[in-house]
Design a protein around this motif. Structure first.
Motif: not given
Length: 355
Positions: A176-203
């Protein structure tokens, strides 16, 4: 009539999915005189990741990334509307296509790697003594090659590189391969845009710091640099950085952060460009006045005016029939000299011609 080689605007653009090649998106433009006729001015194949677009300067440009091609329309018209459903259909058709690569060690040893969407299945029927490294649908014989490909594509090597040992026979091993598109927020990596979005809101991070690994013209380090300039050195931000950041912000998801940066950057860029226009106009005006000054002096010389310069002074004197008619000092503004000399020219040259 519109032709490929003389595209001068991006009006009446439509996206069409090819009937015989569903992975191909055709970019068409309606003829300006007869909208029933449409001409192909570009296309993009989501299977091969290759395409082209006819640019407004008359040249044709090849593209490896669809977002880079799409940005041309937003640069021409920030409110450019496009059919995302058609694009999604082409992408889905590409994902349903099976891509296979055959790596030959010699005439008797073959490893076949096939990718269907995000699942890689490796079937081996003969024993070979080697290790392969897989990134997405690409296979490399050394880790260095795989790591270099990840760095060029803004992928995290630790997440994306899969090491497969082929020293023992494998039967329908599924990885099982990781999705080819990932999302970065500063020095963190997220597998979906919604995950990255929630990380931004929390921080309490700007949502505009979410960077897709597929974005063609921005990397994480550069985005952080531009954000720092925007927040803390906006008055010293040069026009090149402004435009680069603006191009990125312009195509991001709508949010309070995006709208704020879009509005401010657009205002700053317009202010700068208007200032440059005024500077250019002033220079042209001064150049025209300087030409007129030379013409008026030539006219006055033609009726007998003489110029006299004296040592230890920066003042130039002009005499006509031994009468001092004008003088000017070094450093005088061009406009002031133009206005003064215009009066002298009217009084002496125009009157002499009227006699």
């Amino acid at each position: 009539m519109l032709k490929k080689f003389n595209v001068t605007n991006y009006n009446e653009i439509s996206f069409i999915q090819s009937e015989d090649q569903p992975t191909v998106l055709i970019i068409a433009q309606a003829d300006e005189y007869d909208y029933s006729y449409k001409y192909e001015i570009g296309r993009y194949d989501f299977s091969t990741k290759e395409g082209y677009l006819q640019l407004l300067n008359g040249t044709r440009k090849e593209y490896k990334r669809f977002n880079a091609l799409l940005n041309n329309f937003f640069k021409y018209n920030e409110y450019f509307g496009w059919n995302s459903t058609i694009v999604s259909n082409c992408k889905e058709a590409a994902q349903q296509t099976t891509v296979s690569e055959v790596i030959e060690e010699d005439t008797t040893e073959v490893i076949e790697v096939s990718e269907v969407i995000e699942t890689i299945e490796i079937n081996q029927t003969t024993e070979v003594n080697e290790v392969v490294y897989i990134v997405g649908n690409r296979t490399f014989t050394t880790y260095t090659e795989a790591e270099s490909y990840c760095n060029e594509s803004d992928f995290d090597p630790e997440l994306m590189i899969i090491e497969v040992a082929t020293s023992e026979p494998l039967e329908s091993t599924t990885i099982e391969q990781e999705p080819t598109e990932v999302y970065y927020v500063y020095n963190t990596t997220h597998n979906s845009y919604s995950e990255a979005y929630n990380y931004c809101i929390i921080n309490d991070y700007p949502v505009t710091m979410i960077l897709s690994s597929n974005y063609p013209t921005m990397n994480n380090e550069r985005l952080q640099q531009l954000e720092l300039e925007y927040k803390f050195s906006k008055h010293n931000m040069n026009i090149t950085d402004m435009k680069e950041y603006y191009d990125y912000i312009m195509v991001q998801h709508n949010s309070t952060d995006q709208l704020e940066r879009y509005s401010k950057l657009r205002s700053w860029i317009e202010r700068y460009e208007n200032k440059q226009i005024r500077i250019k106009e002033n220079k042209e005006h001064e150049k025209e006045m300087a030409i007129q000054i030379n013409n008026m002096l030539s006219d006055l010389y033609s009726i007998g005016m003489v110029k006299k310069d004296y040592e230890n002074t920066s003042v130039t004197f002009y005499y006509l029939d031994n009468e001092l008619i004008y003088n000017w000092s070094s450093g005088i503004p061009t406009e002031k000299m133009y206005n003064e000399l215009t009066e002298v020219h009217k009084r002496y040259y125009n009157e002499s011609k009227a006699v």
